[in-house]
Design a protein around this motif. Structure first.
Motif, PDB file in Angstrom:
ATOM      1  N   PHE A 144      10.028  -6.244  11.283  1.00 36.94           N
ATOM      2  CA  PHE A 144       9.072  -5.924  10.218  1.00 36.94           C
ATOM      3  C   PHE A 144       8.852  -4.430  10.074  1.00 36.94           C
ATOM      4  CE2 PHE A 144       4.537  -5.163   9.116  1.00 36.94           C
ATOM      5  CZ  PHE A 144       4.640  -5.461   7.766  1.00 36.94           C
ATOM      6  N   LEU A 145       8.644  -3.720  11.202  1.00 39.71           N
ATOM      7  CA  LEU A 145       8.370  -2.287  11.116  1.00 39.71           C
ATOM      8  C   LEU A 145       9.531  -1.531  10.487  1.00 39.71           C
ATOM      9  CD1 LEU A 145       6.506  -1.154  14.351  1.00 39.71           C
ATOM     10  CD2 LEU A 145       5.655  -1.220  12.010  1.00 39.71           C
ATOM     11  N   GLY A 146      10.740  -1.863  10.926  1.00 40.98           N
ATOM     12  CA  GLY A 146      11.908  -1.206  10.358  1.00 40.98           C
ATOM     13  C   GLY A 146      12.005  -1.454   8.858  1.00 40.98           C
ATOM     14  N   HIS A 147      11.700  -2.673   8.443  1.00 42.73           N
ATOM     15  CA  HIS A 147      11.727  -3.026   7.021  1.00 42.73           C
ATOM     16  C   HIS A 147      10.710  -2.205   6.236  1.00 42.73           C
ATOM     17  CE1 HIS A 147      11.943  -5.477   3.401  1.00 42.73           C
ATOM     18  NE2 HIS A 147      10.643  -5.687   3.476  1.00 42.73           N
ATOM     19  N   VAL A 148       9.501  -2.082   6.790  1.00 42.71           N
ATOM     20  CA  VAL A 148       8.449  -1.315   6.127  1.00 42.71           C
ATOM     21  C   VAL A 148       8.880   0.135   5.919  1.00 42.71           C
ATOM     22  CG1 VAL A 148       6.129  -0.339   6.401  1.00 42.71           C
ATOM     23  CG2 VAL A 148       6.525  -2.750   6.907  1.00 42.71           C
ATOM     24  N   VAL A 149       9.376   0.758   6.992  1.00 44.50           N
ATOM     25  CA  VAL A 149       9.705   2.182   6.906  1.00 44.50           C
ATOM     26  C   VAL A 149      10.881   2.426   5.963  1.00 44.50           C
ATOM     27  CG1 VAL A 149      10.274   4.270   8.188  1.00 44.50           C
ATOM     28  CG2 VAL A 149       8.796   2.545   9.227  1.00 44.50           C
ATOM     29  N   GLN A 150      11.871   1.541   6.001  1.00 40.74           N
ATOM     30  CA  GLN A 150      13.004   1.722   5.096  1.00 40.74           C
ATOM     31  C   GLN A 150      12.566   1.609   3.638  1.00 40.74           C
ATOM     32  OE1 GLN A 150      16.921  -0.062   6.379  1.00 40.74           O
ATOM     33  NE2 GLN A 150      15.702  -0.815   8.095  1.00 40.74           N
ATOM     34  N   LYS A 151      11.716   0.632   3.323  1.00 35.10           N
ATOM     35  CA  LYS A 151      11.203   0.509   1.956  1.00 35.10           C
ATOM     36  C   LYS A 151      10.341   1.719   1.582  1.00 35.10           C
ATOM     37  CE  LYS A 151      12.820  -3.513   0.699  1.00 35.10           C
ATOM     38  NZ  LYS A 151      13.769  -3.635  -0.454  1.00 35.10           N
ATOM     39  N   SER A 159       6.184   9.156   7.226  1.00 33.65           N
ATOM     40  CA  SER A 159       7.085   8.057   7.531  1.00 33.65           C
ATOM     41  C   SER A 159       6.837   7.725   8.998  1.00 33.65           C
ATOM     42  CB  SER A 159       8.543   8.448   7.254  1.00 33.65           C
ATOM     43  OG  SER A 159       9.400   7.347   7.506  1.00 33.65           O
ATOM     44  N   ALA A 160       7.697   6.943   9.619  1.00 32.71           N
ATOM     45  CA  ALA A 160       7.396   6.518  10.989  1.00 32.71           C
ATOM     46  C   ALA A 160       8.670   6.303  11.796  1.00 32.71           C
ATOM     47  CB  ALA A 160       6.570   5.241  10.981  1.00 32.71           C
ATOM     48  N   ILE A 161       8.566   6.526  13.109  1.00 33.30           N
ATOM     49  CA  ILE A 161       9.705   6.324  14.005  1.00 33.30           C
ATOM     50  C   ILE A 161       9.982   4.838  14.218  1.00 33.30           C
ATOM     51  CG2 ILE A 161       9.368   8.529  15.169  1.00 33.30           C
ATOM     52  CD1 ILE A 161       8.155   6.950  17.535  1.00 33.30           C
ATOM     53  N   GLY A 162       9.133   3.978  13.651  1.00 28.54           N
ATOM     54  CA  GLY A 162       9.400   2.546  13.719  1.00 28.54           C
ATOM     55  C   GLY A 162      10.673   2.142  13.001  1.00 28.54           C
ATOM     56  N   ILE A 163      11.289   3.076  12.278  1.00 24.70           N
ATOM     57  CA  ILE A 163      12.569   2.794  11.629  1.00 24.70           C
ATOM     58  C   ILE A 163      13.690   2.645  12.655  1.00 24.70           C
ATOM     59  CG2 ILE A 163      13.307   5.207  11.306  1.00 24.70           C
ATOM     60  CD1 ILE A 163      14.217   4.352   8.451  1.00 24.70           C
ATOM     61  N   TYR A 164      13.502   3.216  13.858  1.00 18.26           N
ATOM     62  CA  TYR A 164      14.534   3.184  14.883  1.00 18.26           C
ATOM     63  C   TYR A 164      14.435   1.906  15.715  1.00 18.26           C
ATOM     64  CZ  TYR A 164      14.735   8.170  13.740  1.00 18.26           C
ATOM     65  OH  TYR A 164      14.835   9.373  13.084  1.00 18.26           O
ATOM     66  N   LYS A 165      15.576   1.401  16.151  1.00 17.01           N
ATOM     67  CA  LYS A 165      15.618   0.174  16.951  1.00 17.01           C
ATOM     68  C   LYS A 165      14.978   0.391  18.322  1.00 17.01           C
ATOM     69  CE  LYS A 165      19.108  -2.637  16.951  1.00 17.01           C
ATOM     70  NZ  LYS A 165      18.628  -3.760  16.122  1.00 17.01           N
ATOM     71  N   ASP A 166      14.434  -0.678  18.854  1.00 18.41           N
ATOM     72  CA  ASP A 166      13.897  -0.688  20.215  1.00 18.41           C
ATOM     73  C   ASP A 166      15.047  -0.472  21.199  1.00 18.41           C
ATOM     74  OD1 ASP A 166      12.584  -1.243  22.597  1.00 18.41           O
ATOM     75  OD2 ASP A 166      12.591  -3.408  22.291  1.00 18.41           O
ATOM     76  N   SER A 167      14.985   0.601  21.979  1.00 22.20           N
ATOM     77  CA  SER A 167      16.059   0.901  22.927  1.00 22.20           C
ATOM     78  C   SER A 167      15.533   1.749  24.076  1.00 22.20           C
ATOM     79  CB  SER A 167      17.208   1.642  22.230  1.00 22.20           C
ATOM     80  OG  SER A 167      18.193   2.029  23.166  1.00 22.20           O
ATOM     81  N   SER A 224       0.828  -1.211   0.000  1.00 23.32           N
ATOM     82  CA  SER A 224       0.000   0.000   0.000  1.00 23.32           C
ATOM     83  C   SER A 224       0.856   1.253   0.000  1.00 23.32           C
ATOM     84  CB  SER A 224      -0.925  -0.005   1.212  1.00 23.32           C
ATOM     85  OG  SER A 224      -0.187   0.097   2.424  1.00 23.32           O
ATOM     86  N   ARG A 225       2.048   1.162   0.526  1.00 23.92           N
ATOM     87  CA  ARG A 225       2.955   2.310   0.546  1.00 23.92           C
ATOM     88  C   ARG A 225       3.815   2.386  -0.710  1.00 23.92           C
ATOM     89  NH1 ARG A 225       1.253   1.007   5.310  1.00 23.92           N
ATOM     90  NH2 ARG A 225       1.322   2.463   7.065  1.00 23.92           N
ATOM     91  N   ILE A 226       4.359   1.236  -1.106  1.00 25.05           N
ATOM     92  CA  ILE A 226       5.301   1.227  -2.220  1.00 25.05           C
ATOM     93  C   ILE A 226       4.584   1.405  -3.564  1.00 25.05           C
ATOM     94  CG2 ILE A 226       7.181  -0.021  -3.325  1.00 25.05           C
ATOM     95  CD1 ILE A 226       7.541   0.821  -0.304  1.00 25.05           C
ATOM     96  N   LEU A 227       3.500   0.668  -3.776  1.00 27.09           N
ATOM     97  CA  LEU A 227       2.796   0.758  -5.062  1.00 27.09           C
ATOM     98  C   LEU A 227       2.242   2.159  -5.294  1.00 27.09           C
ATOM     99  CD1 LEU A 227       0.823  -2.627  -5.208  1.00 27.09           C
ATOM    100  CD2 LEU A 227       2.973  -2.037  -6.352  1.00 27.09           C
TER     101      LEU A 227
END
Length: 302
Positions: free
Chosen positions: A139-146, A115-123, A89-92
């Motif tokens: 998964f979340l990090g993968h989504v945001v990077q793509k 975009s989303a802060i889910g790109i950052y590691k859990d810390s 839904s984001r990429i297409l």
């Protein structure tokens, strides 16, 4: 100024549309529902279907900038098929916009994308700025990077590409806050997991003001869209309960119980991202609601 908006009927899109219209900015919006194609003063709808690669090319006429908000919600159980829908839904949709601009004459100078802060590691310890090299490997990090890579392609076309990495959006009209408030109102509220995880949040009004700021200032690059004072889940829960005049009498909800109930999606509730928003403030943006108490006072007035 004329702005083309995707995702205009969502929580952020609705509020942003109202704000832009109030500022005299005209709106073109894209929708997958032909029965929602309406024209009102300053606002015109156009049909698109990213899955089928269909889009009304006339949506580009007179447009100066694009705001890209479209994307399936992540607040739904992450089955394998739904994970694919979240990504596609984001990429297409981004690819369809890219090809529309590439193949047609236009006046677009900028794209501003969610975009989303889910790109950052859990810390629990790291404070994240936009130049952080540690990325979430789930998964979340993968989504945001793509997601961000799909927006970066617009640089090839000479557009400014502004990405707003958004935290938890606080609104009474939808999103996470009503779901957080519900168990508290029913006297079964409690911190989640350890309660130590940081919640980086932003009031909906500040988020829409930030999109307006990005458009009017022609921002380029990535910016954290979070209020300056993140809080722990424990403190957030306490403050919300106080605002709702409810006691917190139950122990923390264990992470394993959340996982049993929600599956992999439970990571949304127990992951910690302490996000710094100094970059957008240095660009000249002022938050209206900060700290959290001010946001809750506005959302739950006495």
């Amino acid at each position: 100024m004329r702005v083309l908006i995707t995702g205009a009927t969502g929580l952020v899109g609705n509020a942003l549309t109202d704000l832009l219209l109030s500022e005299g900015i005209s709106i073109h919006y894209l929708t997958t529902a032909k029965n929602k194609l309406k024209s009102t003063p300053g606002k015109t709808g156009f049909y698109w279907n990213p899955e089928a690669g269909e889009i009304d090319e006339s949506a580009l006429i007179g447009v100066d900038a694009i705001v890209h908000l479209a994307g399936a919600t992540i607040s739904k159980r992450w089955t394998d098929s739904y994970k694919q829908e979240i990504i596609e839904s984001r990429i297409l949709s981004a690819n369809l916009l890219f090809n529309l601009l590439r193949k047609n004459p236009h006046e677009v100078k900028q794209i501003v994308s969610a975009s989303a802060i889910g790109i950052y590691k859990d810390s629990l310890d790291t404070v994240y700025r936009e130049d952080a090299t540690q990325k979430d490997d789930g998964f979340l990090g993968h989504v945001v990077q793509k997601w961000e890579e799909s927006i970066d392609k617009f640089k090839i076309l000479g557009l400014k590409t502004c990405k707003l990495r958004t935290g938890i959006v606080l609104s009474r009209n939808g999103g996470a806050l009503p779901q957080m408030a519900k168990p508290i109102e029913w006297y079964v509220g409690a911190p989640l997991g350890s309660g130590r995880q940081f919640m980086s949040w932003i009031h909906l009004e500040d988020l829409t003001r930030m999109y307006l700021f990005a458009l009017t200032q022609g921002l380029d690059g990535v910016f954290n869209a979070t209020a300056p004072n993140p809080v722990t889940n424990k403190d957030f829960t306490k403050m919300l309960a106080k605002r709702l005049h409810r006691p917190l009498i139950l122990p923390n909800v264990p992470a394993f119980a959340l996982k049993l109930l929600l599956g992999e999606m439970h990571l949304l509730l127990v992951s910690s991202q302490n996000v710094n928003s100094e970059k957008i403030r240095n660009a000249g943006f002022d938050f209206k609601y900060n700290p959290l108490g001010e946001a809750l006072d506005d959302l739950y007035p006495q």
